[in-house]
Design an enzyme around this catalytic site. Structure first.
Site, PDB file in Angstrom:
ATOM      1  N   TYR A 123       0.848  -1.194   0.000  1.00  0.00           N
ATOM      2  CA  TYR A 123       0.000   0.000   0.000  1.00  0.00           C
ATOM      3  C   TYR A 123       0.882   1.242   0.000  1.00  0.00           C
ATOM      4  O   TYR A 123       1.986   1.233   0.549  1.00  0.00           O
ATOM      5  CB  TYR A 123      -0.925  -0.002   1.215  1.00  0.00           C
ATOM      6  CG  TYR A 123      -1.962  -1.096   1.171  1.00  0.00           C
ATOM      7  CD1 TYR A 123      -2.939  -1.106   0.183  1.00  0.00           C
ATOM      8  CD2 TYR A 123      -1.966  -2.126   2.114  1.00  0.00           C
ATOM      9  CE1 TYR A 123      -3.895  -2.115   0.131  1.00  0.00           C
ATOM     10  CE2 TYR A 123      -2.918  -3.131   2.073  1.00  0.00           C
ATOM     11  CZ  TYR A 123      -3.878  -3.122   1.080  1.00  0.00           C
ATOM     12  OH  TYR A 123      -4.830  -4.119   1.025  1.00  0.00           O
ATOM     13  N   PHE A 163      -5.186   5.973 -21.425  1.00  0.00           N
ATOM     14  CA  PHE A 163      -4.508   5.002 -22.269  1.00  0.00           C
ATOM     15  C   PHE A 163      -5.154   5.053 -23.647  1.00  0.00           C
ATOM     16  O   PHE A 163      -6.354   4.806 -23.795  1.00  0.00           O
ATOM     17  CB  PHE A 163      -4.634   3.597 -21.681  1.00  0.00           C
ATOM     18  CG  PHE A 163      -4.115   3.495 -20.272  1.00  0.00           C
ATOM     19  CD1 PHE A 163      -2.766   3.298 -20.025  1.00  0.00           C
ATOM     20  CD2 PHE A 163      -4.977   3.617 -19.189  1.00  0.00           C
ATOM     21  CE1 PHE A 163      -2.282   3.210 -18.726  1.00  0.00           C
ATOM     22  CE2 PHE A 163      -4.510   3.529 -17.892  1.00  0.00           C
ATOM     23  CZ  PHE A 163      -3.159   3.330 -17.655  1.00  0.00           C
ATOM     24  N   HIS A 181     -14.408   5.551  -1.867  1.00  0.00           N
ATOM     25  CA  HIS A 181     -14.474   5.414  -0.410  1.00  0.00           C
ATOM     26  C   HIS A 181     -13.049   5.195   0.084  1.00  0.00           C
ATOM     27  O   HIS A 181     -12.437   4.169  -0.190  1.00  0.00           O
ATOM     28  CB  HIS A 181     -15.381   4.256  -0.004  1.00  0.00           C
ATOM     29  CG  HIS A 181     -16.838   4.535  -0.228  1.00  0.00           C
ATOM     30  ND1 HIS A 181     -17.740   3.557  -0.581  1.00  0.00           N
ATOM     31  CD2 HIS A 181     -17.547   5.698  -0.141  1.00  0.00           C
ATOM     32  CE1 HIS A 181     -18.942   4.105  -0.704  1.00  0.00           C
ATOM     33  NE2 HIS A 181     -18.843   5.400  -0.442  1.00  0.00           N
ATOM     34  N   LYS A 197      -0.387  -2.873 -15.680  1.00  0.00           N
ATOM     35  CA  LYS A 197      -0.734  -4.066 -16.463  1.00  0.00           C
ATOM     36  C   LYS A 197      -1.177  -3.690 -17.871  1.00  0.00           C
ATOM     37  O   LYS A 197      -0.816  -4.359 -18.855  1.00  0.00           O
ATOM     38  CB  LYS A 197      -1.850  -4.837 -15.748  1.00  0.00           C
ATOM     39  CG  LYS A 197      -2.266  -6.139 -16.424  1.00  0.00           C
ATOM     40  CD  LYS A 197      -1.166  -7.184 -16.354  1.00  0.00           C
ATOM     41  CE  LYS A 197      -1.664  -8.538 -16.837  1.00  0.00           C
ATOM     42  NZ  LYS A 197      -0.556  -9.543 -16.892  1.00  0.00           N
ATOM     43  N   SER A 248     -22.918  22.154  10.958  1.00  0.00           N
ATOM     44  CA  SER A 248     -22.594  20.874  11.584  1.00  0.00           C
ATOM     45  C   SER A 248     -21.093  20.776  11.800  1.00  0.00           C
ATOM     46  O   SER A 248     -20.305  21.258  10.985  1.00  0.00           O
ATOM     47  CB  SER A 248     -23.057  19.707  10.702  1.00  0.00           C
ATOM     48  OG  SER A 248     -22.627  18.464  11.236  1.00  0.00           O
ATOM     49  N   GLU A 382     -17.009  -5.132  -5.799  1.00  0.00           N
ATOM     50  CA  GLU A 382     -16.624  -5.119  -4.387  1.00  0.00           C
ATOM     51  C   GLU A 382     -15.554  -6.197  -4.243  1.00  0.00           C
ATOM     52  O   GLU A 382     -15.845  -7.390  -4.319  1.00  0.00           O
ATOM     53  CB  GLU A 382     -17.819  -5.410  -3.474  1.00  0.00           C
ATOM     54  CG  GLU A 382     -18.893  -4.333  -3.477  1.00  0.00           C
ATOM     55  CD  GLU A 382     -18.547  -3.146  -2.579  1.00  0.00           C
ATOM     56  OE1 GLU A 382     -17.485  -3.193  -1.915  1.00  0.00           O
ATOM     57  OE2 GLU A 382     -19.333  -2.185  -2.551  1.00  0.00           O
TER      58      GLU A 382
END
Length: 421
Positions: A123, A163, A181, A197, A248, A382
């Site tokens: 990561y 690309f 997210h 790739k 808020s 997902e």
């Protein structure tokens, strides 16, 4: 509501402002009927409990995953037992997992500094990802180009890699989106691996070569830059943008509830403190608007694929309604072919179906917007896993995840190539 107040009284005010994860656990709850779903759904909207639902209550065949702060564990488990709700601990100590992740990142950063090589099995920071995008463009100048499409709320640039074989302007195109997210790190990591790739396999793999001969690919590896930086500097589990909400103290909106597709409908919240807060209006989040403006100005996108985690799902519109999309049969067929190709690598099984009935209602999503705006081939992945690690997938699973996902992506893009409209 009485039992919510009861739990709140047991927990008390000590959890207010808690951002550390020492002793926090992730519980998996198996729901068996509508009453149990209803009870847990009320907890989702109970801010004082400080529960973080990784998988929200939605259906009987879908377990609920919830991160529980250590100070509320005893009370929450007592509540579950009192209601006859079955649960298991899937992550015993969240902080221990985070410490391991941080140690791995620091070790990798040291190795990369000494070797000057990008490790696709690790990561990375936003800066490292952007630097590698530059490297890809420099290594393959005739095929890849880094393009700035806008900026984030905190004024970080948003870059895509384009690309193209350069034969024509505004050719048919596919948009690959990742990291909307911010805590879903496997999506950003898979995206940057995919970028390398694409350029590596061009003129070696007949499939990707023929795809790029007929259309362009635009890849946005970090669709929520501010949130991603925040996950690495403040709160690893941050999901939303970092925009300010007038009136808020709660920050940000869910960028995958902010698109103009049944905006503010089911599966989104008008509470700025909610993780699925839709924002004050459609496209209020500059990160979303940047993508919308770019795609609309281009005007010739045929595919839109959004990478998320976790759960191992491959979904298509709609999220905002149970109604079937006009092209549902074709989209389902393509998704099942992609899931089969993905599974051929290491047997990873994906569930396929429309978002609303596969997981839960979700208005204002990216793929619903894309589909409603004429981009027929719109899908959400997902990625791994199904809950053992959730959003904290170990780095040693990055390359296996990316390799199998690539076959799914390529299957979809081949179908787009053969069915341009």
């Amino acid at each position: 509501m009485r039992w919510i107040l009861f739990i709140g009284a047991l927990i008390g005010s000590s959890i207010c402002g808690q951002e550390k994860f020492f002793g926090d656990q992730v519980l998996r709850i198996n729901v068996r009927n509508g009453d149990e779903i209803s009870k847990l759904s009320q907890l989702v909207n109970s801010n004082n409990l400080k529960l973080n639902f990784w998988k929200s209550p939605s259906s009987f065949n879908r377990p609920v995953d919830v991160l529980v702060p250590s100070v509320s564990l005893q009370a929450f488990k007592s509540f579950l037992r009192s209601q006859g709700l079955e649960y298991a601990v899937t992550i015993e100590d969240l902080q221990a997992l985070l410490d391991n992740e941080d140690d791995e990142m620091q070790h990798n950063e040291g190795q990369e500094r000494s070797s000057n090589n990008f490790n696709y099995g690790a990561y990375h920071s936003l800066e490292a990802i952007y630097h590698e995008m530059d490297n890809i463009a420099a290594d393959f100048p005739d095929l890849a180009r880094r393009v700035k499409i806008g900026h984030s709320f905190e004024n970080r640039p948003m870059y895509v890699l384009k690309f193209s074989t350069g034969k024509g302007v505004r050719r048919p195109a596919v948009w690959l989106n990742a990291g909307i997210h911010s805590r879903e790190w496997i999506s950003q990591a898979t995206a940057i691996w995919t970028a390398r790739k694409i350029v590596s396999d061009y003129q070696r793999d007949p499939a990707i070569t023929s795809i790029l001969e007929k259309m362009d690919i635009f890849l946005l590896p970090v669709a929520n830059p501010d949130g991603y930086v925040y996950t690495q500097t403040q709160n690893r589990l941050w999901r939303k943008t970092r925009s300010r909400n007038p009136g808020s103290s709660c920050i940000g909106a869910d960028p995958n509830r902010n698109w103009n597709a049944s905006f503010a409908g089911k599966g989104a919240s008008d509470n700025p403190c909610s993780e699925v807060y839709h924002g004050p209006h459609a496209n209020s989040e500059v990160e979303v608007k940047s993508v919308v403006d770019f795609i609309q100005k281009h005007g010739n996108f045929k595919g839109f694929i959004d990478l998320h985690s976790y759960s191992q799902l491959l979904m298509y519109p709609y999220g905002y309604s149970v109604k079937k999309a006009p092209d549902a049969e074709e989209l389902d067929k393509v998704a099942r072919l992609a899931a089969k190709a993905l599974a051929s690598v290491s047997g990873t099984e994906y569930q396929v179906g429309p978002t609303c009935t596969t997981v839960y209602p979700a208005s204002g999503s990216s793929i619903d917007w894309a589909y409603d705006n004429g981009i027929k081939f719109a899908f959400t992945f997902e990625l791994r896993d199904t809950g053992t690690y959730g959003f904290l997938l170990p780095a040693n699973q990055i390359i296996p995840t990316a390799e199998e996902t690539w076959l799914g992506l390529k299957t979809i893009m081949e179908h787009v190539r053969d069915n341009l409209y």
